[in-house]
Design a protein around this motif. Structure first.
Motif, PDB file in Angstrom:
ATOM      1  N   HIS A 307     -24.415  11.628   0.009  1.00 28.14           N
ATOM      2  CA  HIS A 307     -24.891  10.826   1.136  1.00 28.14           C
ATOM      3  C   HIS A 307     -25.071   9.357   0.745  1.00 28.14           C
ATOM      4  O   HIS A 307     -24.881   8.468   1.583  1.00 28.14           O
ATOM      5  CB  HIS A 307     -26.191  11.415   1.681  1.00 28.14           C
ATOM      6  N   LEU A 308     -25.432   9.106  -0.493  1.00 28.73           N
ATOM      7  CA  LEU A 308     -25.527   7.721  -0.951  1.00 28.73           C
ATOM      8  C   LEU A 308     -24.158   7.046  -0.912  1.00 28.73           C
ATOM      9  O   LEU A 308     -24.033   5.889  -0.484  1.00 28.73           O
ATOM     10  CB  LEU A 308     -26.101   7.677  -2.371  1.00 28.73           C
ATOM     11  N   VAL A 309     -23.131   7.761  -1.338  1.00 32.64           N
ATOM     12  CA  VAL A 309     -21.786   7.183  -1.332  1.00 32.64           C
ATOM     13  C   VAL A 309     -21.329   6.905   0.096  1.00 32.64           C
ATOM     14  O   VAL A 309     -20.702   5.878   0.373  1.00 32.64           O
ATOM     15  CB  VAL A 309     -20.795   8.107  -2.064  1.00 32.64           C
ATOM     16  N   LYS A 310     -21.663   7.783   1.028  1.00 31.96           N
ATOM     17  CA  LYS A 310     -21.329   7.531   2.434  1.00 31.96           C
ATOM     18  C   LYS A 310     -21.967   6.234   2.922  1.00 31.96           C
ATOM     19  O   LYS A 310     -21.333   5.431   3.626  1.00 31.96           O
ATOM     20  CB  LYS A 310     -21.808   8.693   3.308  1.00 31.96           C
ATOM     21  N   LEU A 311     -23.229   6.028   2.565  1.00 29.02           N
ATOM     22  CA  LEU A 311     -23.925   4.808   2.977  1.00 29.02           C
ATOM     23  C   LEU A 311     -23.282   3.581   2.343  1.00 29.02           C
ATOM     24  O   LEU A 311     -23.080   2.551   3.007  1.00 29.02           O
ATOM     25  CB  LEU A 311     -25.408   4.907   2.595  1.00 29.02           C
ATOM     26  N   ILE A 312     -22.960   3.665   1.068  1.00 26.02           N
ATOM     27  CA  ILE A 312     -22.318   2.537   0.380  1.00 26.02           C
ATOM     28  C   ILE A 312     -20.970   2.227   1.025  1.00 26.02           C
ATOM     29  O   ILE A 312     -20.629   1.063   1.260  1.00 26.02           O
ATOM     30  CB  ILE A 312     -22.148   2.852  -1.119  1.00 26.02           C
ATOM     31  N   ASP A 313     -20.201   3.269   1.330  1.00 23.32           N
ATOM     32  CA  ASP A 313     -18.876   3.079   1.919  1.00 23.32           C
ATOM     33  C   ASP A 313     -18.929   2.350   3.262  1.00 23.32           C
ATOM     34  O   ASP A 313     -17.945   1.731   3.676  1.00 23.32           O
ATOM     35  CB  ASP A 313     -18.195   4.431   2.118  1.00 23.32           C
ATOM     36  N   LEU A 314     -20.072   2.423   3.938  1.00 23.56           N
ATOM     37  CA  LEU A 314     -20.205   1.791   5.249  1.00 23.56           C
ATOM     38  C   LEU A 314     -21.079   0.543   5.211  1.00 23.56           C
ATOM     39  O   LEU A 314     -21.439   0.006   6.258  1.00 23.56           O
ATOM     40  CB  LEU A 314     -20.781   2.804   6.249  1.00 23.56           C
ATOM     41  N   SER A 315     -21.419   0.083   4.011  1.00 30.04           N
ATOM     42  CA  SER A 315     -22.276  -1.106   3.917  1.00 30.04           C
ATOM     43  C   SER A 315     -21.757  -2.060   2.849  1.00 30.04           C
ATOM     44  O   SER A 315     -20.931  -2.928   3.127  1.00 30.04           O
ATOM     45  CB  SER A 315     -23.735  -0.697   3.648  1.00 30.04           C
ATOM     46  N   THR A 316     -22.179  -1.873   1.620  1.00 29.72           N
ATOM     47  CA  THR A 316     -21.797  -2.800   0.548  1.00 29.72           C
ATOM     48  C   THR A 316     -20.450  -2.461  -0.080  1.00 29.72           C
ATOM     49  O   THR A 316     -19.959  -3.197  -0.950  1.00 29.72           O
ATOM     50  CB  THR A 316     -22.886  -2.820  -0.544  1.00 29.72           C
ATOM     51  N   LEU A 317     -19.840  -1.349   0.295  1.00 29.82           N
ATOM     52  CA  LEU A 317     -18.501  -0.893  -0.113  1.00 29.82           C
ATOM     53  C   LEU A 317     -18.409  -0.398  -1.553  1.00 29.82           C
ATOM     54  O   LEU A 317     -17.869   0.666  -1.815  1.00 29.82           O
ATOM     55  CB  LEU A 317     -17.447  -1.990   0.112  1.00 29.82           C
ATOM     56  N   HIS A 318     -18.907  -1.175  -2.517  1.00 32.23           N
ATOM     57  CA  HIS A 318     -18.891  -0.730  -3.915  1.00 32.23           C
ATOM     58  C   HIS A 318     -19.779  -1.667  -4.729  1.00 32.23           C
ATOM     59  O   HIS A 318     -20.107  -2.770  -4.286  1.00 32.23           O
ATOM     60  CB  HIS A 318     -17.475  -0.698  -4.484  1.00 32.23           C
ATOM     61  N   PRO A 319     -20.171  -1.265  -5.933  1.00 28.25           N
ATOM     62  CA  PRO A 319     -21.017  -2.124  -6.770  1.00 28.25           C
ATOM     63  C   PRO A 319     -20.249  -3.330  -7.316  1.00 28.25           C
ATOM     64  O   PRO A 319     -19.038  -3.468  -7.125  1.00 28.25           O
ATOM     65  CB  PRO A 319     -21.453  -1.192  -7.908  1.00 28.25           C
ATOM     66  N   HIS A 320     -20.983  -4.171  -8.027  1.00 33.49           N
ATOM     67  CA  HIS A 320     -20.450  -5.412  -8.564  1.00 33.49           C
ATOM     68  C   HIS A 320     -19.372  -5.144  -9.620  1.00 33.49           C
ATOM     69  O   HIS A 320     -19.652  -4.567 -10.673  1.00 33.49           O
ATOM     70  CB  HIS A 320     -21.604  -6.213  -9.178  1.00 33.49           C
ATOM     71  N   GLY A 321     -18.143  -5.562  -9.361  1.00 30.01           N
ATOM     72  CA  GLY A 321     -17.038  -5.248 -10.260  1.00 30.01           C
ATOM     73  C   GLY A 321     -17.164  -5.880 -11.630  1.00 30.01           C
ATOM     74  O   GLY A 321     -16.954  -5.219 -12.662  1.00 30.01           O
ATOM     75  N   PHE A 322     -17.499  -7.182 -11.699  1.00 29.79           N
ATOM     76  CA  PHE A 322     -17.602  -7.861 -12.997  1.00 29.79           C
ATOM     77  C   PHE A 322     -18.712  -7.256 -13.843  1.00 29.79           C
ATOM     78  O   PHE A 322     -18.588  -7.128 -15.058  1.00 29.79           O
ATOM     79  CB  PHE A 322     -17.850  -9.357 -12.807  1.00 29.79           C
ATOM     80  N   GLY A 323     -19.833  -6.892 -13.195  1.00 28.16           N
ATOM     81  CA  GLY A 323     -20.932  -6.277 -13.934  1.00 28.16           C
ATOM     82  C   GLY A 323     -20.536  -4.934 -14.520  1.00 28.16           C
ATOM     83  O   GLY A 323     -20.871  -4.612 -15.667  1.00 28.16           O
ATOM     84  N   GLN A 324     -19.813  -4.135 -13.728  1.00 30.48           N
ATOM     85  CA  GLN A 324     -19.352  -2.838 -14.230  1.00 30.48           C
ATOM     86  C   GLN A 324     -18.380  -3.020 -15.390  1.00 30.48           C
ATOM     87  O   GLN A 324     -18.395  -2.259 -16.361  1.00 30.48           O
ATOM     88  CB  GLN A 324     -18.676  -2.055 -13.106  1.00 30.48           C
ATOM     89  N   LEU A 325     -17.517  -4.036 -15.274  1.00 29.04           N
ATOM     90  CA  LEU A 325     -16.577  -4.338 -16.359  1.00 29.04           C
ATOM     91  C   LEU A 325     -17.326  -4.674 -17.642  1.00 29.04           C
ATOM     92  O   LEU A 325     -17.011  -4.154 -18.726  1.00 29.04           O
ATOM     93  CB  LEU A 325     -15.689  -5.509 -15.931  1.00 29.04           C
ATOM     94  N   LEU A 326     -18.336  -5.533 -17.537  1.00 28.48           N
ATOM     95  CA  LEU A 326     -19.102  -5.946 -18.717  1.00 28.48           C
ATOM     96  C   LEU A 326     -19.800  -4.758 -19.372  1.00 28.48           C
ATOM     97  O   LEU A 326     -19.710  -4.569 -20.592  1.00 28.48           O
ATOM     98  CB  LEU A 326     -20.126  -7.015 -18.327  1.00 28.48           C
ATOM     99  N   ILE A 327     -20.506  -3.953 -18.572  1.00 20.07           N
ATOM    100  CA  ILE A 327     -21.256  -2.839 -19.135  1.00 20.07           C
ATOM    101  C   ILE A 327     -20.325  -1.814 -19.781  1.00 20.07           C
ATOM    102  O   ILE A 327     -20.617  -1.271 -20.852  1.00 20.07           O
ATOM    103  CB  ILE A 327     -22.132  -2.186 -18.041  1.00 20.07           C
ATOM    104  N   THR A 328     -19.187  -1.561 -19.149  1.00 22.37           N
ATOM    105  CA  THR A 328     -18.236  -0.598 -19.701  1.00 22.37           C
ATOM    106  C   THR A 328     -17.746  -1.055 -21.069  1.00 22.37           C
ATOM    107  O   THR A 328     -17.691  -0.260 -22.023  1.00 22.37           O
ATOM    108  CB  THR A 328     -17.046  -0.426 -18.745  1.00 22.37           C
ATOM    109  N   GLN A 329     -17.389  -2.328 -21.173  1.00 24.01           N
ATOM    110  CA  GLN A 329     -16.913  -2.829 -22.459  1.00 24.01           C
ATOM    111  C   GLN A 329     -18.049  -2.964 -23.474  1.00 24.01           C
ATOM    112  O   GLN A 329     -17.873  -2.666 -24.658  1.00 24.01           O
ATOM    113  CB  GLN A 329     -16.254  -4.187 -22.260  1.00 24.01           C
ATOM    114  N   LEU A 330     -19.203  -3.396 -22.997  1.00 24.36           N
ATOM    115  CA  LEU A 330     -20.317  -3.646 -23.908  1.00 24.36           C
ATOM    116  C   LEU A 330     -20.750  -2.385 -24.636  1.00 24.36           C
ATOM    117  O   LEU A 330     -21.032  -2.408 -25.835  1.00 24.36           O
ATOM    118  CB  LEU A 330     -21.493  -4.240 -23.120  1.00 24.36           C
TER     119      LEU A 330
END
Length: 498
Positions: A307-330
């Motif tokens: 249900h959280l993903v449904k809400l995201i899909d209809l509002s903010t669409l997805h989390p911050h891409g650059f932040g996810q990139l940084l954390i994944t590499q870090l």
């Protein structure tokens, strides 16, 4: 390992959540992300060759030493670093493009695996799933929308960070404050409220929102025994626990500290106790990395995740891409790795512990020594909760019960019996005139329906606290605390008004 039998949580979902349909276009995006071999003529994404970004380099602190934060802070530009790179021209291309594209509402898979690894290292929750978010506030407001609707009552700490709880009020939620003390939320008070709930008020509260470590504003931290009691109460009364824990990685030992990285064991979370799927845990990188990243994660049962993903899909669409990139590499083996992350957060604890000890010493010397205030020493977080001895002020007034009853709003069980609010407003104004800003307790009072406020002492009469912070520089604390002590002295010793 077999999947546990989590409870059915659908009766906790708000009418808005139950009525929400999935975003069909996001379904196509998710399909192509999960099946990269498919030829897609469906999406309207800009092609990755047209992104005006070929390479992203993050230069970050090295965590090779045992005290990387101290090294980073003291050496400045000479501190050792490492560079994390992604490029359209090497094996990191797919990760870079994932950060630049429209993405899955739950987050980039690699980022989700990264925060799941953090969960595995510090909690015991093998059957819960993670949902990436745009930071703590985004996560909280989405969870409140998922669970709350018109006529609902939610439980919360009686002093809390108001910006979050106000968000629920717009959805028709009424808050029910639970009394707290130096040890945090009081389990007996929680049980008393639920056991004596009047059905005339509406549905019994089914959600508890609490900050268990370094609670904002009081700095209190729940003991393991209290956590166990609260979880048991949640099971008895079918309560969902929203565990908002932005200060989890800022936990300290008892002062005075020796300046070395703290050896304190991180507290057992409600998430680690959760056998029912009734805990929704909220984490953030804001306090341990940088708040401008706007990146965090929710850990919940699979049912809530959907249900959280449904809400995201209809509002903010997805989390911050650059932040996810940084954390994944870090946190990858080529970056800090989990070992480096652990060294960073424990070193960060040591630095904040040193700052806490400094503020506590300054308060003891310049504020507590006046006799007009006392201060609790926090085990976590960024704040010291200072109790002002207003009952010793020459203009403090305590009304008789008869006088207080005469002033009560119609239908109210309790009204303020003292002039605490007036005196605290005067003290705040005096602080500003003196050159210092503090946060008065009145800013953090959890609003409620006063008709049912049945505590012996109304919260307005217990709002004789101010919140001070050790998140700033040593120079700020050293300059500000003496002013606070001087203002308190003048406030209490000034000639009473005729």
């Amino acid at each position: 390992m077999a999947t546990p039998s989590f409870i059915d949580v659908t009766h906790h979902l708000s009418p808005e959540t139950l009525a929400r349909k999935g975003n069909p276009l996001k379904g196509l995006i998710d399909l192509t992300i999960d099946n990269p071999h498919l030829i897609s003529l469906a999406k309207g994404d800009p092609h990755h060759t047209l992104y005006p970004i070929r390479r992203i380099d993050y230069e970050v602190a090295s965590t090779a030493s045992e005290d990387p934060v101290g090294e980073w802070r003291t050496l400045g530009s000479a501190a050792p670093t490492q560079v994390l790179s992604t490029s359209q021209d090497d094996s990191t291309q797919r990760l870079l493009n994932a950060a630049l594209q429209y993405g899955h509402g739950a987050g980039i898979d690699a980022a989700r695996r990264t925060v799941s690894a953090i969960n595995s290292a510090y909690h015991t929750a093998p059957h819960h799933v993670v949902t990436m978010t745009l930071g703590n506030a985004d996560a909280i407001t989405k969870c409140l929308r998922m669970l709350g609707g018109p006529g609902d009552h939610f439980l919360g700490d009686e002093f809390t960070f108001a910006a979050m709880t106000i968000a629920a009020e717009a959805h028709g939620v009424t808050w029910v404050p639970v009394q707290i003390d130096a040890g945090g939320l009081i389990p007996e008070e929680l049980e008393r409220i639920l056991a004596n709930w009047d059905p005339a008020r509406g549905r019994r509260p089914h959600v508890l929102y609490t900050v268990p470590c370094g609670q904002n504003p009081t700095g209190s931290t729940l003991s393991l025994e209290r956590r166990k009691q609260i979880y048991a109460i949640a099971q008895r009364y079918d309560i969902i626990i929203m565990e908002d824990d932005p200060y989890y990685f800022l936990q300290y030992g008892a002062p005075p500290s020796a300046g070395a990285p703290t050896k304190k064991t991180f507290s057992t979370s409600f998430l680690s106790m959760d056998v029912d799927g009734r805990v929704v845990r909220i984490d953030s990188f804001s306090k341990i990395m940088a708040p401008g990243m706007r990146l965090g994660w929710i850990t919940s049962s699979p049912a809530f995740h959907t249900h959280l993903v449904k809400l995201i899909d209809l509002s903010t669409l997805h989390p911050h891409g650059f932040g996810q990139l940084l954390i994944t590499q870090l946190l990858s083996p080529g970056g800090w790795g989990m070992g480096g992350f652990d060294r960073w957060v424990r070193s960060l604890c040591a630095d904040y512990e040193r700052r806490r000890d400094l503020l506590v010493r300054l308060l003891a010397r310049d504020v507590v020594a006046t006799g007009w205030a006392t201060a609790e020493v926090p085990e976590a977080g960024m704040f010291v909760w200072v109790r002002v001895a207003l009952e010793r002020h020459p203009r403090f007034v305590r009304s008789t019960d008869v006088e207080a009853a005469a002033r009560q709003p119609e239908g109210s069980l309790r009204a303020a019996r003292t002039n605490t609010a007036t005196l605290m407003e005067e003290l705040f104004d005096a602080c500003v005139r003196g050159g210092i800003v503090v946060s008065p307790a009145s800013m953090f009072v959890l609003t409620t329906d006063t008709r049912y406020d049945d505590l012996p002492t109304p919260i307005e009469d217990r709002s004789y606290y101010i919140r001070t912070t050790f998140a700033g520089s040593e120079e700020t604390m050293e300059a500000g605390v003496p002013i606070l002590g001087r203002v308190l002295n003048e406030f209490f010793t000034a000639t009473p008004a005729p």
